[in-house]
Design an enzyme around this catalytic site. Sequence first.
Site, PDB file in Angstrom:
ATOM      1  N   ASP A 157     -13.493 -18.614 -24.140  1.00  0.00           N
ATOM      2  CA  ASP A 157     -12.817 -17.961 -23.028  1.00  0.00           C
ATOM      3  C   ASP A 157     -11.788 -18.866 -22.361  1.00  0.00           C
ATOM      4  O   ASP A 157     -11.741 -20.080 -22.608  1.00  0.00           O
ATOM      5  CB  ASP A 157     -13.839 -17.517 -21.973  1.00  0.00           C
ATOM      6  N   LYS A 193      -9.697 -13.932 -20.966  1.00  0.00           N
ATOM      7  CA  LYS A 193      -9.169 -12.876 -20.096  1.00  0.00           C
ATOM      8  C   LYS A 193      -8.754 -13.535 -18.786  1.00  0.00           C
ATOM      9  O   LYS A 193      -9.524 -14.277 -18.181  1.00  0.00           O
ATOM     10  CB  LYS A 193     -10.225 -11.813 -19.807  1.00  0.00           C
ATOM     11  N   MET A 226     -13.942 -14.169  -9.046  1.00  0.00           N
ATOM     12  CA  MET A 226     -12.747 -13.394  -9.420  1.00  0.00           C
ATOM     13  C   MET A 226     -12.258 -12.511  -8.273  1.00  0.00           C
ATOM     14  O   MET A 226     -11.987 -11.323  -8.448  1.00  0.00           O
ATOM     15  CB  MET A 226     -13.055 -12.524 -10.655  1.00  0.00           C
TER      16      MET A 226
END
Length: 264
Positions: free
Chosen positions: A46, A68, A180
């Site tokens: 990731d 991502k 996030m």
Amino acid sequence: MARLSRVTPSFAPGTVWLVGAGPGDPGLLTIHALNALATADVIVYDALVGPDILSFAREGAVLEFAGKRGGRPSAVQREICERLIQLAREGHRVLRLKGGDPFIFGRGGEEALALAEAGVSFRIVPGVSSGLASLAMHGVPATFRKSNHAVILATGHPAPGEKIDWTSLARTGVPIVLYMAVSSISLIVSALMEGGLAGDTPTLTVHEATTSRESVVEATLESLPGLAEKGMIRSPAIIVIGAIATFRSAIVNHLLEFGSEAAQ
């Protein structure tokens, strides 16, 4: 690694390991994670897995980026799952490496289900959660007997079409650890204050925890949107909201923060 092999399982060909790489400091890798890195044929990693972690990969291992990042072109989760299945069926030892813990906002559950449905054997290796590590490395206890017996872990990036009831979370009075959340911090702060949290509620934001790029911002709840607009808090970051956020200021003069030093 020969000694480590005595306490960690073998990595069989045709299987997948879903592994948490921790928050960034290689010193926070588990022994199982190190073994996986040293053994895997293919590592699908990731965006939050840095070069310091990947440097433990065995010579000849194939590294495939599948990260991502909000607002940027990113890998599609379905395609990642399909790729893991394909690689395993080709007989590779497949390491799916994620920042933090794969089952805490890491979508590891989705990948586990996909592998199970495809008949692919897999192992889950927990990692040090970025949210809890960001607090602990700066002397902030997630729970403290004199203030809170619970803590809320929440994402600022829910699935499309879903909403988080921030006002209800605010009414619990429990500290909230946000993952996030920088891009949606204005909405979150507004909803939390609507739910009863005071504007002067203390917060602590840790950017890229335990790495050489780490930065820390202590602020009030109501000031977070303005700080985000000015770029003073930015992704990737963990934000803790609540009384526990004041712990760092109380002990910082005596706290040895070794995470960023280890990563340099």
